[in-house]
Structures are given as C-alpha cells and as structure tokens.
Enzyme design. Structure first.
Site, PDB file in Angstrom:
ATOM      1  N   LYS A  44      42.469  46.000  52.048  1.00 50.58           N
ATOM      2  CA  LYS A  44      42.987  45.485  53.303  1.00 50.58           C
ATOM      3  C   LYS A  44      44.108  44.474  53.101  1.00 50.58           C
ATOM      4  O   LYS A  44      44.952  44.281  53.978  1.00 50.58           O
ATOM      5  CB  LYS A  44      41.857  44.775  54.078  1.00 50.58           C
ATOM      6  CG  LYS A  44      40.701  45.638  54.474  1.00 50.58           C
ATOM      7  CD  LYS A  44      39.622  44.768  55.161  1.00 50.58           C
ATOM      8  CE  LYS A  44      38.356  45.552  55.365  1.00 50.58           C
ATOM      9  NZ  LYS A  44      37.288  44.676  55.952  1.00 50.58           N
ATOM     10  N   ASP A 105      46.249  40.646  40.122  1.00 51.34           N
ATOM     11  CA  ASP A 105      45.358  39.680  39.474  1.00 51.34           C
ATOM     12  C   ASP A 105      45.039  40.203  38.068  1.00 51.34           C
ATOM     13  O   ASP A 105      45.870  40.119  37.179  1.00 51.34           O
ATOM     14  CB  ASP A 105      44.127  39.534  40.379  1.00 51.34           C
ATOM     15  CG  ASP A 105      43.176  38.422  39.956  1.00 51.34           C
ATOM     16  OD1 ASP A 105      43.245  37.974  38.807  1.00 51.34           O
ATOM     17  OD2 ASP A 105      42.331  38.010  40.767  1.00 51.34           O
TER      18      ASP A 105
HETATM   19  C1  PRP Z   1      42.330  42.108  46.008  1.00 49.76           C
HETATM   20  C2  PRP Z   1      43.821  42.324  46.180  1.00 49.76           C
HETATM   21  C3  PRP Z   1      44.123  43.432  45.226  1.00 49.76           C
HETATM   22  C4  PRP Z   1      43.129  43.204  44.117  1.00 49.76           C
HETATM   23  C5  PRP Z   1      43.829  42.563  42.964  1.00 49.76           C
HETATM   24  O1  PRP Z   1      41.697  43.044  46.819  1.00 49.76           O
HETATM   25  O2  PRP Z   1      44.146  42.685  47.509  1.00 49.76           O
HETATM   26  O3  PRP Z   1      43.881  44.700  45.808  1.00 49.76           O
HETATM   27  O4  PRP Z   1      42.103  42.357  44.633  1.00 49.76           O
HETATM   28  O5  PRP Z   1      42.929  42.301  41.937  1.00 49.76           O
HETATM   29  P1  PRP Z   1      43.004  42.961  40.498  1.00 49.76           P
HETATM   30  O6  PRP Z   1      44.451  42.877  40.026  1.00 49.76           O
HETATM   31  O7  PRP Z   1      42.097  42.077  39.708  1.00 49.76           O
HETATM   32  O8  PRP Z   1      42.514  44.346  40.583  1.00 49.76           O
HETATM   33  P2  PRP Z   1      40.166  42.956  47.266  1.00 49.76           P
HETATM   34  O9  PRP Z   1      39.345  43.769  46.346  1.00 49.76           O
HETATM   35  O10 PRP Z   1      39.816  41.515  47.465  1.00 49.76           O
HETATM   36  O11 PRP Z   1      40.152  43.741  48.642  1.00 49.76           O
HETATM   37  P3  PRP Z   1      40.940  43.457  49.998  1.00 49.76           P
HETATM   38  O12 PRP Z   1      42.396  43.814  49.728  1.00 49.76           O
HETATM   39  O13 PRP Z   1      40.297  44.352  50.955  1.00 49.76           O
HETATM   40  O14 PRP Z   1      40.794  41.996  50.319  1.00 49.76           O
END
Ligand code: PRP
Length: 177
Positions: A44, A105
């Site tokens: 999202k 991240d």
């Molecule tokens: C967060 C962000 C990225 C991911 C990055 O999503 O939006 O998609 O984490 O992290 P990484 O590089 O460690 O993989 P989240 O899983 O929190 O979902 P959301 O976008 O629905 O908030």
C-alpha cells in the site's frame, strides 16, 4: 502540536518532499519524453508518492498499475518473507515500466518485484523510490530514482505506516515510543 512532532525526530517536511518529487518528475520526463510509461505502484505504501509523482509529469504518457505485496505484517521489523497479494493487471510486454515504492529498506521487496516484472518482458524496467534506507540493505538492489537517503529510524507518514496508521500524514516523521 502533536507529541511526535519534535525536533530530535527525523523529519522530511511537506515542501521538501514536494520539491524532491518535482525533481524526480523532471528527470523522468527527460528520460522518457514523448514515450509511454506504465507506473507500477507497490501497495500500500507507494500510493501517495505515486499519486504526487504522476501529477507532476506532463511530457510522458502516464499509465498506472499496481501490485500488492506484504512483508512487515503489523510489526516494525521485516519478516524477510515477501508475499504477492496481487499482481499487475496490464500487459507489460514491450512497455517502459517504472516500479514506484515509498521506501527501499532491506531490498527484499524490490528484488522480488523486479524479478517478477522482468518475467513479463517489459522494454525497460526502472525503480523509483522516495526513501532509501541504504544502511539496511540485505540484497543487492538499487533504485534508479531516489528521493532521499534516510537513516535507519522508524519512519511513518506519506504512505508509510505503523500498524496501518499514519499513512495520511503529508510528511515523513520518525515514530518514537
Ligand atoms: C514496506 C515498503 C516496501 C517494503 C520495503 O512495505 O512499502 O514495500 O516495506 O522493505 P524491504 O526493502 O525491506 O523489502 P510494507 O510491507 O510495510 O507494506 P505496505 O506498503 O503495505 O505498508
């Protein structure tokens, strides 16, 4: 003033973010002028960045699609597992595609998505992220368009959540206990 709005907290204010999104939009226009690009937002978190970014782009034909993945669950730490909740709906074959994310991240999500989208044979595939938590990288992946390199702090706002809250804050701020 809200309790989390304090000076020692990391913060990117609204104007700073909008100026940066404008810069990225200009760069994308330069790179793809006159072409058609499918912007694939990663739900999202990316919905705010995607919405602001595409509204600043005029010299490119903008098409929009989404994918949804989850990895963090409701906690502040990544589980390391990427689950595809839903895939793109458009045919990406032969198209210019830009994956749009709020934050890079560990890189697990974008590495997974890059591989997923590459299998759909786009003409080109690039990655745009607003925030790059570069110190946390676990896999070898970089974005082509980066808004801000940010410290390893727990950030919310501008699409980023904590347990689904705070996505609507129009700036990015560090969440402290
Ligand atoms: C967060 C962000 C990225 C991911 C990055 O999503 O939006 O998609 O984490 O992290 P990484 O590089 O460690 O993989 P989240 O899983 O929190 O979902 P959301 O976008 O629905 O908030």
């Amino acid at each position: 003033m809200e309790e989390w709005f304090m000076e020692e907290r990391f913060i990117l204010d609204e104007k700073t973010i909008q100026n940066k999104v404008e810069e990225i939009a200009r760069q994308i226009e330069k790179d793809y002028e006159g072409k058609e690009v499918i912007f694939v937002g990663v739900l999202k978190g990316a919905f705010i960045f995607l919405a602001d970014l595409v509204r600043k782009i005029e010299k490119v034909d903008v098409l929009i699609d989404f994918v949804k993945v989850s990895s963090y669950g409701a906690s502040t730490e990544t589980s390391g597992v990427v689950r595809l909740d839903f895939d793109t709906t458009m045919n990406l074959e032969g198209k210019h595609v830009i994956l749009v994310e709020d934050i890079l991240d560990t890189g697990l999500t974008l590495k997974y998505l890059k591989e997923l989208l590459e299998k759909k044979n786009p003409q080109s595939l690039r990655i745009a992220v607003l925030l790059d938590k570069f110190e946390r990288r676990k896999v070898d992946i970089e974005a082509d368009y980066v808004g801000f390199r940010v410290p390893d702090r727990f950030l919310v706002g501008y699409g980023l959540d904590y347990a689904e809250k705070y996505r609507n804050i129009p700036y990015v701020v560090e969440l402290k206990e």
